[in-house]
Design a protein around this motif. Structure first.
Motif, mmCIF file in Angstrom:
data_model
loop_
_atom_site.group_PDB
_atom_site.id
_atom_site.type_symbol
_atom_site.label_atom_id
_atom_site.label_comp_id
_atom_site.label_asym_id
_atom_site.label_seq_id
_atom_site.Cartn_x
_atom_site.Cartn_y
_atom_site.Cartn_z
ATOM 1 N N GLY A 134 0.971 -1.175 0.156
ATOM 2 C CA GLY A 134 -0.099 0.092 -0.142
ATOM 3 C C GLY A 134 0.845 1.515 -0.120
ATOM 4 O O GLY A 134 0.410 2.292 0.136
ATOM 5 N N ASP A 135 2.170 1.266 -0.425
ATOM 6 C CA ASP A 135 3.129 2.283 -0.329
ATOM 7 C C ASP A 135 3.836 2.465 -1.626
ATOM 8 O O ASP A 135 3.424 1.543 -2.534
ATOM 9 C CB ASP A 135 4.108 2.011 0.673
ATOM 10 C CG ASP A 135 4.755 3.197 1.307
ATOM 11 O OD1 ASP A 135 4.493 4.392 0.746
ATOM 12 O OD2 ASP A 135 5.735 2.970 1.986
ATOM 13 N N VAL A 136 4.705 3.160 -1.852
ATOM 14 C CA VAL A 136 5.481 3.219 -3.028
ATOM 15 C C VAL A 136 6.261 2.214 -3.170
ATOM 16 O O VAL A 136 6.849 1.347 -2.485
ATOM 17 C CB VAL A 136 6.552 4.464 -2.983
ATOM 18 C CG1 VAL A 136 5.453 5.843 -2.760
ATOM 19 C CG2 VAL A 136 7.586 4.418 -2.041
ATOM 20 N N ALA A 137 6.846 1.853 -4.587
ATOM 21 C CA ALA A 137 7.775 0.848 -4.935
ATOM 22 C C ALA A 137 8.966 1.499 -5.645
ATOM 23 O O ALA A 137 8.702 2.469 -6.598
ATOM 24 C CB ALA A 137 7.179 -0.194 -5.977
ATOM 25 N N VAL A 138 10.157 1.014 -5.572
ATOM 26 C CA VAL A 138 11.149 1.736 -6.179
ATOM 27 C C VAL A 138 11.923 0.593 -6.957
ATOM 28 O O VAL A 138 12.123 -0.541 -6.974
ATOM 29 C CB VAL A 138 12.226 2.384 -5.171
ATOM 30 C CG1 VAL A 138 13.631 2.569 -5.886
ATOM 31 C CG2 VAL A 138 11.648 3.334 -4.405
ATOM 32 N N ALA A 139 12.148 0.789 -8.402
ATOM 33 C CA ALA A 139 12.802 0.036 -9.458
ATOM 34 C C ALA A 139 14.445 0.029 -9.080
ATOM 35 O O ALA A 139 15.016 0.974 -8.847
ATOM 36 C CB ALA A 139 12.295 0.684 -10.746
ATOM 37 N N TYR A 140 14.894 -1.127 -9.436
ATOM 38 C CA TYR A 140 16.163 -1.218 -9.650
ATOM 39 C C TYR A 140 16.622 -2.469 -10.545
ATOM 40 O O TYR A 140 16.013 -3.302 -10.828
ATOM 41 C CB TYR A 140 17.035 -1.710 -8.192
ATOM 42 C CG TYR A 140 16.589 -2.702 -7.555
ATOM 43 C CD1 TYR A 140 17.518 -4.013 -7.725
ATOM 44 C CD2 TYR A 140 15.412 -2.853 -7.069
ATOM 45 C CE1 TYR A 140 17.351 -5.040 -7.074
ATOM 46 C CE2 TYR A 140 15.007 -4.134 -6.377
ATOM 47 C CZ TYR A 140 16.039 -5.184 -6.378
ATOM 48 O OH TYR A 140 15.694 -6.395 -5.764
#
Length: 255
Positions: A134-140
């Motif tokens: 339910g929060d942000v997601a960061v790509a890598y």
């Protein structure tokens, strides 16, 4: 009756950091391997090409007890030694199945446990991670996907984010535990996810040069057991390829 996994690690002694280079590499059955010492034992790590440069190789380090019990046991011992010295209030585990078990074992045998252990959430898409957190997601892009450039995503549960703000509001006492630090992509994504600038890294193996382009200076805030440089100049057929990952063998146990 076999001795339980946790108990076998408990009383081992932590060794000193070692640096390995091209001169240490051997040729075995037509492929290149890097012999290392870890946890009082000797292992051979297969050299794997992970990018576009066919002559570039990294030592493939997988401390997963389901794949190589002896290597995972030695890694747990060494990680426990690092964490004993660092005394973190919070340990953050990256979303890696190959790292999780040996780090869990290391934490279990610590004399002084961290106040909280946080498991980050990983997925193949941002929506997959957001659906859970339910929060942000960061790509890598991890080192094993450099050739394809395919991203993975990392997120954190809201209650874990609140715990970090309460226990380590300035980042001091916060340690990211990893099996290998190579490109730094996972750590940078974690720092972006958490919105922090100061933290520590505990890792078994450090591959290639330190990432000096990203604050804080990771060379200062990182604790590692092995330093494994990227190697250039081998024939492509002497290296295993990440494109055929299923064919990469586990580490050899010498003794």
């Amino acid at each position: 009756m076999p001795i339980p996994y946790f108990e076998r690690v408990h009383d081992m002694i932590i060794g000193k950091p070692d640096v390995y280079g091209k001169e240490d590499i051997i040729l075995f059955e037509g492929k290149r391997w890097l012999p290392i010492k870890l946890g009082g034992r000797r292992f051979g790590l297969p050299l794997v090409n992970v990018g576009d440069n066919q002559s570039k190789a990294i030592a493939f380090f997988i401390p997963d007890p389901n794949i190589n019990y002896e290597l995972a046991l030695a890694s747990s011992k060494e990680m426990a030694g690092l964490l004993e010295k660092m005394k973190p209030r919070i340990v953050i585990k990256e979303p890696s199945t190959k790292s999780g078990l040996f780090i869990d074992t290391a934490i279990a045998i610590l004399h002084k446990k961290p106040q909280k252990v946080i498991q980050l959430i990983g997925g193949e898409s941002a929506d997959e991670v957001k659906h859970i957190t339910g929060d942000v997601a960061v790509a890598y892009v991890p080192v094993t996907r450099l050739a394809t450039g395919k991203a993975k995503y990392v997120g954190i549960m809201p209650e874990d984010r609140r715990a970090i703000a309460k226990l380590t509001p300035d980042g001091y006492g916060l340690t990211i535990a990893e099996d290998v630090y190579s490109t730094g992509a996972t750590v940078r994504a974690t720092a972006e996810l958490l919105g922090i600038e100061h933290f520590y890294i505990a890792t078994i193996a450090r591959e290639s040069e330190f990432d000096s382009s990203y604050p804080p200076p990771l060379a200062k805030n990182m604790r590692a057991i092995l330093y494994l440089p990227e190697i250039l100049g081998f024939e492509a057929n002497e290296l295993y390829s990440i494109a055929d990952r299923i064919s990469i063998p586990p580490a050899i146990v010498f003794n």
